[in-house]
Design a protein around this motif. Structure first.
Motif, PDB file in Angstrom:
ATOM      1  N   ALA A  94       0.249  31.521   7.504  1.00 24.98           N
ATOM      2  CA  ALA A  94      -0.606  31.998   8.592  1.00 24.98           C
ATOM      3  C   ALA A  94       0.013  31.647   9.935  1.00 24.98           C
ATOM      4  N   LYS A  95      -0.036  32.578  10.864  1.00 28.35           N
ATOM      5  CA  LYS A  95       0.462  32.326  12.209  1.00 28.35           C
ATOM      6  C   LYS A  95      -0.583  31.550  13.002  1.00 28.35           C
ATOM      7  N   GLY A 128      -8.131  46.723   2.463  1.00 26.62           N
ATOM      8  CA  GLY A 128      -6.961  46.964   3.287  1.00 26.62           C
ATOM      9  C   GLY A 128      -6.995  46.320   4.656  1.00 26.62           C
ATOM     10  N   LEU A 129      -7.950  45.436   4.890  1.00 26.46           N
ATOM     11  CA  LEU A 129      -8.035  44.718   6.158  1.00 26.46           C
ATOM     12  C   LEU A 129      -7.240  43.420   6.090  1.00 26.46           C
ATOM     13  N   ASP A 130      -6.500  43.115   7.135  1.00 21.80           N
ATOM     14  CA  ASP A 130      -5.920  41.787   7.259  1.00 21.80           C
ATOM     15  C   ASP A 130      -7.003  40.821   7.742  1.00 21.80           C
ATOM     16  N   VAL A 131      -6.750  39.534   7.542  1.00 18.33           N
ATOM     17  CA  VAL A 131      -7.782  38.528   7.810  1.00 18.33           C
ATOM     18  C   VAL A 131      -7.239  37.448   8.737  1.00 18.33           C
ATOM     19  N   ASN A 132      -7.941  37.235   9.841  1.00 26.44           N
ATOM     20  CA  ASN A 132      -7.709  36.107  10.739  1.00 26.44           C
ATOM     21  C   ASN A 132      -8.855  35.112  10.573  1.00 26.44           C
ATOM     22  N   ALA A 133      -8.725  33.961  11.182  1.00 29.73           N
ATOM     23  CA  ALA A 133      -9.805  32.970  11.133  1.00 29.73           C
ATOM     24  C   ALA A 133      -9.789  32.148  12.404  1.00 29.73           C
ATOM     25  N   GLY A 134     -10.972  31.725  12.837  1.00 29.21           N
ATOM     26  CA  GLY A 134     -11.022  30.888  14.017  1.00 29.21           C
ATOM     27  C   GLY A 134     -12.378  30.283  14.273  1.00 29.21           C
ATOM     28  N   HIS A 135     -12.382  29.137  14.843  1.00 27.83           N
ATOM     29  CA  HIS A 135     -13.513  28.365  15.346  1.00 27.83           C
ATOM     30  C   HIS A 135     -13.621  27.040  14.599  1.00 27.83           C
ATOM     31  N   ASP A 136     -13.418  25.972  15.351  1.00 26.29           N
ATOM     32  CA  ASP A 136     -13.555  24.599  14.849  1.00 26.29           C
ATOM     33  C   ASP A 136     -12.636  24.290  13.677  1.00 26.29           C
ATOM     34  N   LEU A 137     -11.470  24.905  13.683  1.00 26.07           N
ATOM     35  CA  LEU A 137     -10.460  24.568  12.680  1.00 26.07           C
ATOM     36  C   LEU A 137      -9.642  23.380  13.169  1.00 26.07           C
ATOM     37  N   THR A 138      -9.255  22.526  12.222  1.00 24.40           N
ATOM     38  CA  THR A 138      -8.545  21.294  12.546  1.00 24.40           C
ATOM     39  C   THR A 138      -7.399  21.097  11.561  1.00 24.40           C
ATOM     40  N   VAL A 139      -6.547  20.128  11.874  1.00 25.02           N
ATOM     41  CA  VAL A 139      -5.477  19.771  10.951  1.00 25.02           C
ATOM     42  C   VAL A 139      -6.053  19.339   9.603  1.00 25.02           C
ATOM     43  N   ALA A 140      -7.232  18.732   9.621  1.00 25.02           N
ATOM     44  CA  ALA A 140      -7.842  18.240   8.386  1.00 25.02           C
ATOM     45  C   ALA A 140      -8.416  19.360   7.516  1.00 25.02           C
ATOM     46  N   LEU A 167      -3.978  34.646   4.567  1.00 25.65           N
ATOM     47  CA  LEU A 167      -4.512  34.598   5.926  1.00 25.65           C
ATOM     48  C   LEU A 167      -3.403  34.947   6.917  1.00 25.65           C
ATOM     49  N   ALA A 168      -3.679  35.898   7.813  1.00 30.51           N
ATOM     50  CA  ALA A 168      -2.648  36.368   8.745  1.00 30.51           C
ATOM     51  C   ALA A 168      -2.494  35.456   9.952  1.00 30.51           C
ATOM     52  N   GLU A 169      -3.621  34.971  10.484  1.00 27.57           N
ATOM     53  CA  GLU A 169      -3.557  34.251  11.764  1.00 27.57           C
ATOM     54  C   GLU A 169      -4.754  33.333  11.917  1.00 27.57           C
TER      55      GLU A 169
END
Length: 251
Positions: free
Chosen positions: A3-4, A193-205, A217-219
Motif C-alpha cells: 500500500a502506498k 473492480g474498485l480499488d481500495v484506499n483507507a484512512g482515518h486514525d491509522l497508526t504504526v500499531a 490495499l492501494a493507498e
C-alpha cells in the motif's frame, strides 16, 4: 504491491494557522515526507480554511510537479461548486469525495450512496472528464449494496473510513470485529473492480493487521497519528516507520 502512503498535511497546517507566521511550513514538511518515501500528499481544504488554505494548493502542486513528479496529490472535500473549481484549477491526481458538513471537526462517516447517488454520479463524471481519478469515502460496515451503488457512480476507488477501527486501540476484540467488516467491504469493492484506499486514525500499531486483511490495499491516507509521531521521531523517520507498516521495503 505494498500500500502506498499519502501524508495528510492538515494537522501541520492547523498548527501553522495558530499564528500569523509562515511556520511550520506546510510545503517544507511535504518535501520531507516525499523525500523519506511517501508516495503522495493529501489535503482537505475546508470552506473556512481552518487548516489547509486555498493558497497552499498551488504551492503543493508545484512541489510535486517540480521535485517529485512520480508522487500524487490527493485533495479531499465535499463536492460543492467552490471545491470542484479548486480541484479543476489544481488538477490533483486524485480527488476523494467526503460527505462532510462544513461545521464538522473532521470526517466521521462515509457516504449514504443510496441518498446521494445522483450527486455523486454527476460529480464523478465531471472530475473524470478532467482526467482526475475519483475515490469515494465509504463506511467499512460490510454493506455490499452500498458498495455496488458506489461502483455505479463511475468512481475508480473507495476510501474505507477506518475511524472506528482506529478508535479501538484499547479493545482488541472490538478492533478485530471491525477489521472483519472493513475486510468484507474491501472484498466487495475488489470484486466490483474498485480499488481500495483507507484512512482515518491509522497508526504504526494498527496498520499491519489492516494490510494483512486487505493485502491489495492501494493507498493509506494518514495525518493525525503520523503528525503526532513526528513530534517524537521527526517527520522523516516517522514517514519511514509508516511506510514499513504499510509493507514497503524502506531501509
Amino acid at each position: 504491491m505494498p500500500a502506498k502512503l499519502s501524508v495528510n498535511l492538515n494537522a501541520i497546517a492547523m498548527l501553522r494557522n495558530r499564528r500569523d507566521l509562515p511556520w511550520p511550513d506546510v510545503a517544507h514538511f511535504g518535501r520531507i515526507a516525499l523525500q523519506a518515501g511517501a508516495s503522495g500528499l493529501t489535503v482537505h481544504p475546508r470552506p473556512d480554511q481552518r487548516h489547509i488554505r486555498f493558497s497552499d494548493l498551488p504551492v503543493l502542486r508545484a512541489l510535486i510537479d517540480d521535485e517529485f513528479p512520480q508522487a500524487e496529490f490527493n485533495i479531499e472535500g465535499y463536492p460543492s461548486e467552490d471545491f470542484l473549481l479548486l480541484c479543476e484549477e489544481t488538477q490533483p491526481e486524485q480527488v476523494t469525495l467526503v460527505p462532510d458538513d462544513p461545521t464538522q471537526a473532521t470526517s466521521d462517516h462515509g457516504w449514504n450512496f443510496r441518498q446521494h447517488s445522483v450527486l455523486l454520479k454527476e460529480t464523478v463524471t465531471r472530475l473524470k472528464a478532467g482526467g482526475v481519478r475519483v475515490s469515494l469515502f465509504a463506511d467499512g460496515d460490510g454493506d455490499a449494496e452500498a458498495v455496488r451503488l458506489a461502483a455505479e457512480t463511475g468512481a475508480a476507488r473507495i476510501e474505507l473510513y477506518t475511524g472506528p477501527y482506529g478508535g479501538c486501540f484499547d479493545n482488541p476484540q472490538k478492533a478485530a470485529a471491525l477489521l472483519d467488516k472493513l475486510g468484507e467491504t474491501a472484498d466487495h469493492a475488489k470484486n466490483l473492480g474498485l480499488d481500495v484506499n483507507a484512512g482515518h486514525d491509522l497508526t504504526v500499531a494498527n496498520l499491519p493487521a489492516l494490510i494483512r486483511r486487505i493485502p491489495y490495499l492501494a493507498e493509506t491516507s494518514i495525518g493525525h497519528g503520523l503528525t503526532a509521531d513526528a513530534m517524537e521521531y521527526g517527520m522523516a523517520e516517522t514517514v519511514r516507520r509508516f511506510c514499513r507498516a504499510c509493507g514497503q521495503p524502506i531501509s
